[in-house]
Scaffold this active site. Structure first.
Site, PDB file in Angstrom:
ATOM      1  N   LYS A  84       0.796  -1.228   0.000  1.00 39.29           N
ATOM      2  CA  LYS A  84       0.000   0.000   0.000  1.00 39.29           C
ATOM      3  C   LYS A  84       0.826   1.275   0.000  1.00 39.29           C
ATOM      4  CE  LYS A  84      -1.286   0.320   4.908  1.00 39.29           C
ATOM      5  NZ  LYS A  84      -2.456   0.248   5.787  1.00 39.29           N
ATOM      6  N   THR A  94       9.205  -4.140   8.620  1.00 35.99           N
ATOM      7  CA  THR A  94      10.506  -4.788   8.418  1.00 35.99           C
ATOM      8  C   THR A  94      11.604  -3.752   8.226  1.00 35.99           C
ATOM      9  OG1 THR A  94       9.449  -6.719   7.414  1.00 35.99           O
ATOM     10  CG2 THR A  94      11.784  -6.362   6.901  1.00 35.99           C
ATOM     11  N   ALA A 145      13.158  -2.419  11.438  1.00 34.36           N
ATOM     12  CA  ALA A 145      13.722  -3.320  12.455  1.00 34.36           C
ATOM     13  C   ALA A 145      15.194  -2.983  12.680  1.00 34.36           C
ATOM     14  CB  ALA A 145      13.560  -4.767  12.014  1.00 34.36           C
ATOM     15  N   GLY A 170      17.315  -4.153  15.874  1.00 28.84           N
ATOM     16  CA  GLY A 170      18.156  -5.096  16.627  1.00 28.84           C
ATOM     17  C   GLY A 170      18.654  -6.243  15.793  1.00 28.84           C
ATOM     18  N   GLY A 171      17.742  -6.959  15.122  1.00 23.11           N
ATOM     19  CA  GLY A 171      18.199  -8.021  14.257  1.00 23.11           C
ATOM     20  C   GLY A 171      17.278  -9.211  14.180  1.00 23.11           C
ATOM     21  N   GLU A 213      20.202 -10.115  23.137  1.00 20.89           N
ATOM     22  CA  GLU A 213      19.013  -9.337  23.493  1.00 20.89           C
ATOM     23  C   GLU A 213      18.310  -9.995  24.661  1.00 20.89           C
ATOM     24  OE1 GLU A 213      16.491  -8.113  20.304  1.00 20.89           O
ATOM     25  OE2 GLU A 213      18.142  -7.281  19.161  1.00 20.89           O
ATOM     26  N   HIS A 262       6.826  -2.429  23.476  1.00 22.98           N
ATOM     27  CA  HIS A 262       8.284  -2.362  23.592  1.00 22.98           C
ATOM     28  C   HIS A 262       8.606  -1.419  24.740  1.00 22.98           C
ATOM     29  CE1 HIS A 262      12.502  -1.884  22.741  1.00 22.98           C
ATOM     30  NE2 HIS A 262      12.416  -2.840  21.841  1.00 22.98           N
ATOM     31  N   ARG A 274      10.298  -8.633  27.595  1.00 24.72           N
ATOM     32  CA  ARG A 274       9.760  -7.287  27.362  1.00 24.72           C
ATOM     33  C   ARG A 274       8.539  -6.960  28.206  1.00 24.72           C
ATOM     34  NH1 ARG A 274      10.394  -6.905  20.795  1.00 24.72           N
ATOM     35  NH2 ARG A 274      12.624  -6.529  20.896  1.00 24.72           N
ATOM     36  N   HIS A 329       4.002  -2.195  20.023  1.00 29.50           N
ATOM     37  CA  HIS A 329       5.112  -2.579  19.151  1.00 29.50           C
ATOM     38  C   HIS A 329       4.785  -3.745  18.225  1.00 29.50           C
ATOM     39  CE1 HIS A 329       9.218  -2.997  17.884  1.00 29.50           C
ATOM     40  NE2 HIS A 329       9.349  -4.196  18.424  1.00 29.50           N
ATOM     41  N   GLU A 376       3.713 -11.063  10.605  1.00 28.54           N
ATOM     42  CA  GLU A 376       3.091 -10.510  11.809  1.00 28.54           C
ATOM     43  C   GLU A 376       1.568 -10.591  11.768  1.00 28.54           C
ATOM     44  OE1 GLU A 376       4.815  -6.824  13.129  1.00 28.54           O
ATOM     45  OE2 GLU A 376       3.223  -6.476  14.585  1.00 28.54           O
ATOM     46  N   ARG A 378       6.439 -12.135  22.715  1.00 30.77           N
ATOM     47  CA  ARG A 378       7.440 -12.531  21.714  1.00 30.77           C
ATOM     48  C   ARG A 378       8.858 -12.350  22.244  1.00 30.77           C
ATOM     49  NH1 ARG A 378      10.222  -9.497  17.577  1.00 30.77           N
ATOM     50  NH2 ARG A 378       9.122  -7.595  18.134  1.00 30.77           N
ATOM     51  N   SER A 431      10.677 -12.135  15.404  1.00 31.49           N
ATOM     52  CA  SER A 431       9.618 -11.772  14.476  1.00 31.49           C
ATOM     53  C   SER A 431      10.108 -11.786  13.028  1.00 31.49           C
ATOM     54  CB  SER A 431       9.102 -10.395  14.859  1.00 31.49           C
ATOM     55  OG  SER A 431       8.357  -9.885  13.828  1.00 31.49           O
ATOM     56  N   LEU A 432      11.271 -11.185  12.794  1.00 25.84           N
ATOM     57  CA  LEU A 432      11.840 -11.267  11.444  1.00 25.84           C
ATOM     58  C   LEU A 432      12.029 -12.738  11.083  1.00 25.84           C
ATOM     59  CD1 LEU A 432      14.523  -8.399  11.526  1.00 25.84           C
ATOM     60  CD2 LEU A 432      12.326  -8.382  10.336  1.00 25.84           C
TER      61      LEU A 432
HETATM   62  C1  LIG Z   1      10.763   0.056  14.945  1.00 19.12           C
HETATM   63  C2  LIG Z   1      10.673  -1.451  14.885  1.00 19.12           C
HETATM   64  C3  LIG Z   1      11.774  -2.221  15.208  1.00 19.12           C
HETATM   65  C4  LIG Z   1      11.696  -3.613  15.145  1.00 19.12           C
HETATM   66  N1  LIG Z   1      12.811  -4.350  15.408  1.00 19.12           N
HETATM   67  C5  LIG Z   1      12.760  -5.697  15.241  1.00 19.12           C
HETATM   68  C6  LIG Z   1      13.935  -6.483  15.366  1.00 19.12           C
HETATM   69  O1  LIG Z   1      15.025  -5.972  15.601  1.00 19.12           O
HETATM   70  N2  LIG Z   1      13.820  -7.834  15.193  1.00 19.12           N
HETATM   71  C7  LIG Z   1      12.626  -8.445  14.907  1.00 19.12           C
HETATM   72  O2  LIG Z   1      12.586  -9.672  14.766  1.00 19.12           O
HETATM   73  N3  LIG Z   1      11.509  -7.705  14.777  1.00 19.12           N
HETATM   74  C8  LIG Z   1      11.545  -6.362  14.919  1.00 19.12           C
HETATM   75  N4  LIG Z   1      10.411  -5.623  14.753  1.00 19.12           N
HETATM   76  C9  LIG Z   1       9.181  -6.312  14.344  1.00 19.12           C
HETATM   77  C10 LIG Z   1       9.320  -6.706  12.877  1.00 19.12           C
HETATM   78  O3  LIG Z   1       9.928  -5.658  12.173  1.00 19.12           O
HETATM   79  C11 LIG Z   1       7.978  -7.010  12.240  1.00 19.12           C
HETATM   80  O4  LIG Z   1       7.194  -7.813  13.062  1.00 19.12           O
HETATM   81  C12 LIG Z   1       8.198  -7.743  10.921  1.00 19.12           C
HETATM   82  O5  LIG Z   1       9.055  -6.981  10.119  1.00 19.12           O
HETATM   83  C13 LIG Z   1       6.867  -7.978  10.236  1.00 19.12           C
HETATM   84  O6  LIG Z   1       7.132  -8.401   8.924  1.00 19.12           O
HETATM   85  P1  LIG Z   1       5.909  -8.643   7.949  1.00 19.12           P
HETATM   86  O7  LIG Z   1       6.488  -8.975   6.624  1.00 19.12           O
HETATM   87  O8  LIG Z   1       4.955  -9.578   8.553  1.00 19.12           O
HETATM   88  O9  LIG Z   1       5.152  -7.226   7.905  1.00 19.12           O
HETATM   89  P2  LIG Z   1       5.690  -5.790   7.490  1.00 19.12           P
HETATM   90  O10 LIG Z   1       7.147  -5.743   7.401  1.00 19.12           O
HETATM   91  O11 LIG Z   1       5.025  -4.798   8.367  1.00 19.12           O
HETATM   92  O12 LIG Z   1       5.116  -5.617   6.029  1.00 19.12           O
HETATM   93  C14 LIG Z   1       3.726  -5.445   5.818  1.00 19.12           C
HETATM   94  C15 LIG Z   1       3.516  -5.017   4.388  1.00 19.12           C
HETATM   95  O13 LIG Z   1       2.116  -5.000   4.104  1.00 19.12           O
HETATM   96  C16 LIG Z   1       1.772  -3.783   3.469  1.00 19.12           C
HETATM   97  N5  LIG Z   1       0.353  -3.533   3.739  1.00 19.12           N
HETATM   98  C17 LIG Z   1      -0.255  -3.319   4.934  1.00 19.12           C
HETATM   99  N6  LIG Z   1      -1.585  -3.195   4.753  1.00 19.12           N
HETATM  100  C18 LIG Z   1      -1.808  -3.332   3.418  1.00 19.12           C
HETATM  101  C19 LIG Z   1      -2.963  -3.288   2.604  1.00 19.12           C
HETATM  102  N7  LIG Z   1      -4.186  -3.089   3.118  1.00 19.12           N
HETATM  103  N8  LIG Z   1      -2.817  -3.445   1.274  1.00 19.12           N
HETATM  104  C20 LIG Z   1      -1.590  -3.637   0.722  1.00 19.12           C
HETATM  105  N9  LIG Z   1      -0.460  -3.698   1.442  1.00 19.12           N
HETATM  106  C21 LIG Z   1      -0.573  -3.547   2.772  1.00 19.12           C
HETATM  107  C22 LIG Z   1       2.736  -2.773   4.056  1.00 19.12           C
HETATM  108  O14 LIG Z   1       2.827  -1.641   3.231  1.00 19.12           O
HETATM  109  C23 LIG Z   1       4.018  -3.614   4.069  1.00 19.12           C
HETATM  110  O15 LIG Z   1       4.597  -3.658   2.791  1.00 19.12           O
HETATM  111  C24 LIG Z   1      10.472  -4.235  14.793  1.00 19.12           C
HETATM  112  C25 LIG Z   1       9.369  -3.460  14.474  1.00 19.12           C
HETATM  113  C26 LIG Z   1       9.457  -2.077  14.510  1.00 19.12           C
HETATM  114  C27 LIG Z   1       8.253  -1.264  14.147  1.00 19.12           C
END
Ligand SMILES: Cc1cc2nc3c(=O)[nH]c(=O)nc-3n(C[C@H](O)[C@H](O)[C@H](O)COP(=O)(O)OP(=O)(O)OC[C@H]3O[C@@H](n4cnc5c(N)ncnc54)[C@H](O)[C@@H]3O)c2cc1C
Length: 478
Positions: free
Chosen positions: A50, A58, A61, A63-64, A128, A246, A292, A353, A377, A388, A393-394
């Site tokens: 979107k 993602t 993120a 930490g790693g 961590e 967080h 956490r 978070h 997620e 978690r 999560s990654l």
């Molecule tokens: C600041 C921060 C730091 C973090 N640090 C870590 C870390 O160090 N290690 C770790 O394991 N996890 C970490 N996390 C959590 C982790 O980043 C996420 O849980 C993980 O990246 C989720 O991946 P995902 O592919 O499921 O979703 P996302 O990476 O959130 O991707 C979702 C995708 O869906 C798209 N989308 C959403 N709604 C729609 C829609 N209606 N139509 C079309 N597209 C849509 C978005 O644009 C995006 O492209 C962190 C999160 C944050 C916010």
């Protein structure tokens, strides 16, 4: 090393209106991208996202990514730590699949161009909270997610069978009368034109819901769309009450909640009360490295005890050269707020978070609805239980994204969805309505932060349910 988001954001391909893919992937974070890349090349794939391609949780993120790849580590230890952090509510089979799949999934990422940090010619591994070993792979110091997105997007661009539709928002699933998901309605953001994309498999990979709260580490796109789409279509969801707060985002009036990674405490940072005491020592034997949920609740209690004055992170006793090498992005962000990571106390507070619950899915991403899969997620595989483990999560998005792609590849014979694209009428979307709905977001965020945050009680939850009903009725009338 950090990677400018702009570098990967240009629109990639044109909108192919008449294409009917075998697999429609909604979301382009680690889960959606790794799934799309791992699918066999004879399948035609559309990835819808979107925002600009790359914009995702993602990307942010820091930490790693946790995986048992160290010489002193093994998946059994990772398993134990994950179960312990999950407060007894993890699905053990799913955790087993997650931790066992970690090392191979890391190799897959490296093969696809992710450049993790190296130390003494081996993968650098950080520590961590609640991990018994150093097992957190990182990139660019604290820019891990950005590096993973960069590498996966670069690979996807050169995949001829994948079409990427960015700035395109999925609105709803389309379900055949026999209960099978046969695609989704999407809206092209700029033109507001809605289109039905029919697909024999639809994958929800659209991330979390942190934006339901007023204070969150999540970027603006994390609005829980996938869970809402699933609920409207009658797909099973679970554990939505388990939201992770967080413990440490930068706090202060007028400051955007900016996450200060837990890896900082892994490197030895202290949490201090307003009176300068290490209050975590009395709260848990792991002190600052407790899980956490424990740290977030302890901070909340301490702030109340101190009459609302914030707690702080203290790195003044650590080697400044190490701190700046390891956390360059955070140091830079803090500078904009007039704070020096190595010499100042950094005021922090908990923020919404990560959502542990979501669409019920197994380790191959299969949901309660035929034709619909969920990874990352947005899904609830049970690996996180009630809390978690940091950096799992990654890993979940990656391991189960790859697992889902393998399942599709091994079982799926390309067939068109039950009705071809051209026979489905486009759906009218009233853009005025969409705009009005957005304006209610802030009301919902205030409610959630007031009553559905780190500490909750029955009266607050009931008041929230009542108020949400009123908001819901208002939205329906728009
Ligand atoms: C600041 C921060 C730091 C973090 N640090 C870590 C870390 O160090 N290690 C770790 O394991 N996890 C970490 N996390 C959590 C982790 O980043 C996420 O849980 C993980 O990246 C989720 O991946 P995902 O592919 O499921 O979703 P996302 O990476 O959130 O991707 C979702 C995708 O869906 C798209 N989308 C959403 N709604 C729609 C829609 N209606 N139509 C079309 N597209 C849509 C978005 O644009 C995006 O492209 C962190 C999160 C944050 C916010």
């Amino acid at each position: 090393m950090s990677f400018p988001l702009q570098a990967i954001l240009e629109p990639i391909r044109s909108w192919h209106r008449t294409e009917t893919p075998d697999v429609l992937v909604i979301g382009a974070g680690i889960a959606g991208l790794s799934l799309a890349l791992c699918l066999p090349e004879h399948l035609r794939v559309i990835v819808v996202t979107k925002g600009s391609l790359g914009e995702s949780n993602t990307w942010y993120a820091q930490g790693g990514l946790a995986a048992a790849v160290g010489a002193d580590d093994d998946p059994d230890l990772h398993f134990k730590d994950t179960i312990a952090a999950g407060a007894g509510l993890c699905d053990k089979n799913a955790v087993r699949a997650l931790v066992d799949g970690g090392p191979a999934a890391v190799q897959w990422l490296i093969k696809h161009g992710t450049r993790f940090d190296i130390e003494n010619e081996s993968l650098a591994l950080g520590k961590e909270a609640a991990h018994s070993r150093n097992r957190v792979l990182h990139a660019g110091g604290d820019a891990t997610g950005a590096e993973i997105e960069r590498s996966l997007v670069a690979q996807l661009r050169i995949r001829p069978t994948v079409t990427i539709l960015d700035h395109t928002t999925a609105l709803d699933l389309v379900v055949d009368p026999d209960g099978t998901c046969c695609g989704a309605i999407v809206v092209e953001n700029d033109s507001s034109e809605t289109v039905f994309i029919a697909a024999s498999i639809t994958v929800l990979a659209n991330g979390g819901a942190g934006q339901l709260w007023a204070v969150t580490s999540n970027p603006p796109g994390a609005t829980g769309d996938g869970i809402a789409m699933a609920l409207r279509a009658g797909v099973a969801v679970a554990d939505l009450e388990f939201t992770q707060f967080h413990p440490t985002v930068l706090s202060g009036s007028g400051i955007d909640a900016f996450l200060i990674t837990e890896a900082i405490r892994g490197e030895g940072a202290y949490l201090l009360s307003a009176n300068g005491e290490r209050f975590m020592i009395g709260n848990d034997e792991l002190a600052e490295l407790a899980p956490r949920d424990i740290v977030a609740r302890a901070i909340q209690r301490q702030v109340t005890l101190d009459g609302g004055r914030p707690v702080s992170l203290d790195l003044r006793h650590l080697d400044p050269e190490m701190v700046l090498r390891r956390f360059p992005t955070i140091a830079e962000r803090l500078k904009h707020h007039g704070l020096a990571l190595t010499t100042d106390l950094i005021p922090v507070a908990p923020a919404a978070h990560y959502i542990m619950g979501g669409i019920v899915a197994d380790c191959q991403g299969r949901t309660s609805m035929d034709g619909l899969m969920a990874v990352g997620e947005v899904s609830c595989t049970g690996v996180h239980g009630a809390n978690r483990l940091a950096s799992n999560s990654l890993l979940e998005g990656l391991v189960f994204g790859l697992g889902a792609a393998e399942w599709i590849g091994s079982t799926h014979n390309p067939t068109r969805a039950s009705l071809p694209y051209s026979e489905r009428p486009p759906v009218d979307a009233d853009t005025t309505t969409l705009t009005s709905i957005r304006s209610t977001r802030s009301d919902i965020q205030q409610l959630m932060s007031a009553h559905v945050a780190v500490v909750r009680d029955e009266a607050g939850l009931q008041a929230t349910i009542d108020d949400l009903k009123v908001i819901g009725e208002r939205v329906i009338l728009m």
